[in-house]
Design a protein around this motif. Structure first.
Motif, short mmCIF file in Angstrom:
data_model
loop_
_atom_site.label_atom_id
_atom_site.label_comp_id
_atom_site.label_asym_id
_atom_site.label_seq_id
_atom_site.Cartn_x
_atom_site.Cartn_y
_atom_site.Cartn_z
N GLY A 171 0.90 -1.16 -0.12
CA GLY A 171 -0.04 -0.05 0.14
C GLY A 171 0.66 1.25 -0.09
N SER A 172 0.32 2.28 -0.09
CA SER A 172 1.01 3.75 -0.27
C SER A 172 0.98 4.41 0.97
N ASP A 173 2.09 5.22 1.20
CA ASP A 173 2.23 6.09 2.29
C ASP A 173 2.18 5.47 3.69
N PHE A 174 3.12 4.26 3.48
CA PHE A 174 3.21 3.31 4.77
C PHE A 174 3.76 4.36 5.95
N ASP A 175 4.60 5.17 5.76
CA ASP A 175 5.51 5.92 6.68
C ASP A 175 4.24 6.82 7.52
N MET B 261 -4.12 -5.59 22.99
CA MET B 261 -2.96 -4.43 22.34
C MET B 261 -1.78 -4.93 23.09
N VAL B 262 -0.88 -4.94 22.25
CA VAL B 262 0.73 -5.19 22.72
C VAL B 262 1.35 -3.81 22.64
N ALA B 263 1.47 -3.42 21.45
CA ALA B 263 2.19 -1.96 21.20
C ALA B 263 1.79 -1.29 19.94
N THR B 264 1.94 -0.14 19.99
CA THR B 264 1.62 0.71 18.93
C THR B 264 2.80 1.59 18.52
N ILE B 265 2.75 2.04 17.16
CA ILE B 265 3.76 3.00 16.58
C ILE B 265 2.98 4.14 15.68
N ALA B 266 3.15 5.24 15.92
CA ALA B 266 2.33 6.15 15.05
C ALA B 266 3.47 6.44 13.94
N GLY B 267 2.89 7.20 12.79
CA GLY B 267 3.83 7.51 11.97
C GLY B 267 4.98 8.46 12.05
N SER B 268 4.67 9.08 13.38
CA SER B 268 5.85 10.04 13.89
C SER B 268 7.00 9.16 14.55
N SER C 11 8.98 -1.60 16.27
CA SER C 11 9.64 -0.49 15.28
C SER C 11 9.35 -0.61 14.03
N ARG C 12 9.58 0.23 12.95
CA ARG C 12 9.27 0.16 11.70
C ARG C 12 10.34 0.59 10.77
N ASP C 13 10.42 -0.13 9.68
CA ASP C 13 11.28 0.27 8.44
C ASP C 13 10.38 0.85 7.30
N ASN C 14 10.31 2.19 7.14
CA ASN C 14 9.57 2.68 5.98
C ASN C 14 9.91 2.31 4.66
N ALA C 15 11.17 2.39 4.34
CA ALA C 15 11.74 1.97 3.31
C ALA C 15 11.40 0.74 2.90
N MET D 214 -1.77 -4.69 12.78
CA MET D 214 -2.76 -4.06 12.37
C MET D 214 -2.50 -2.62 12.10
N SER D 215 -3.03 -2.16 11.15
CA SER D 215 -2.95 -0.66 10.47
C SER D 215 -4.39 -0.08 10.70
N ARG D 216 -4.38 1.14 11.15
CA ARG D 216 -5.73 2.00 11.43
C ARG D 216 -5.66 3.27 10.50
N PHE D 217 -6.58 3.64 9.80
CA PHE D 217 -6.82 4.59 8.79
C PHE D 217 -8.17 5.48 9.03
#
Length: 119
Positions: free
Chosen positions: A26-30, A47-54, A70-74, A96-99
């Motif tokens: 999908g697009s705009d993963f970051d 819920m275990v853990a969450t991470i925002a785009g920031s 953690s996340r690797d946006n690339a 999970m991702s929330r939009f």
């Protein structure tokens, strides 16, 4: 279209470590708000853990200091590093991702990966 695919689950002994991954399409993963949830046997999903785009993170109390999200946006990949694992961590782990939409939040879930911690 957004899809999430988890991997990396398995069997580990108490005190061991494991890293689970979630590959996204999908697009705009970051910009995505991402989370790890788990469902222990016979219990509700939690819920275990969450991470925002920031990059802001949040953890359930029982995993603080042991788990790292953690996340690797690339690579469009979400991770959960789990250390000092306990039998109580045994569960199916879901990403999970929330939009935000005009009609409210919309959640996308992966299929889950089993993590089993033996005593």
């Amino acid at each position: 279209q957004v899809t999430l695919v988890e991997s990396g689950g398995g069997l580990v002994q108490t005190g061991g470590s494991l890293r689970v991954s979630c590959a996204a399409s999908g697009s705009d993963f970051d910009r995505w708000f991402m989370a790890w949830y788990r469902q222990p046997p016979g219990k509700q999903r939690e819920m275990v853990a969450t991470i925002a785009g920031s990059g802001t993170t949040n953890y359930r109390q029982s995993v603080k200091g042991r788990f790292t999200i953690s996340r690797d946006n690339a690579k469009k990949t979400l991770y959960l590093q789990m250390n000092s694992l306990k039998p109580d961590d045994t569960a199916i782990y879901y990403c999970m991702s929330r939009f935000s939409t005009a009609t409210g939040p919309f959640d996308v879930w992966g299929q889950g990966t089993q993590v089993t911690v033996s005593s």
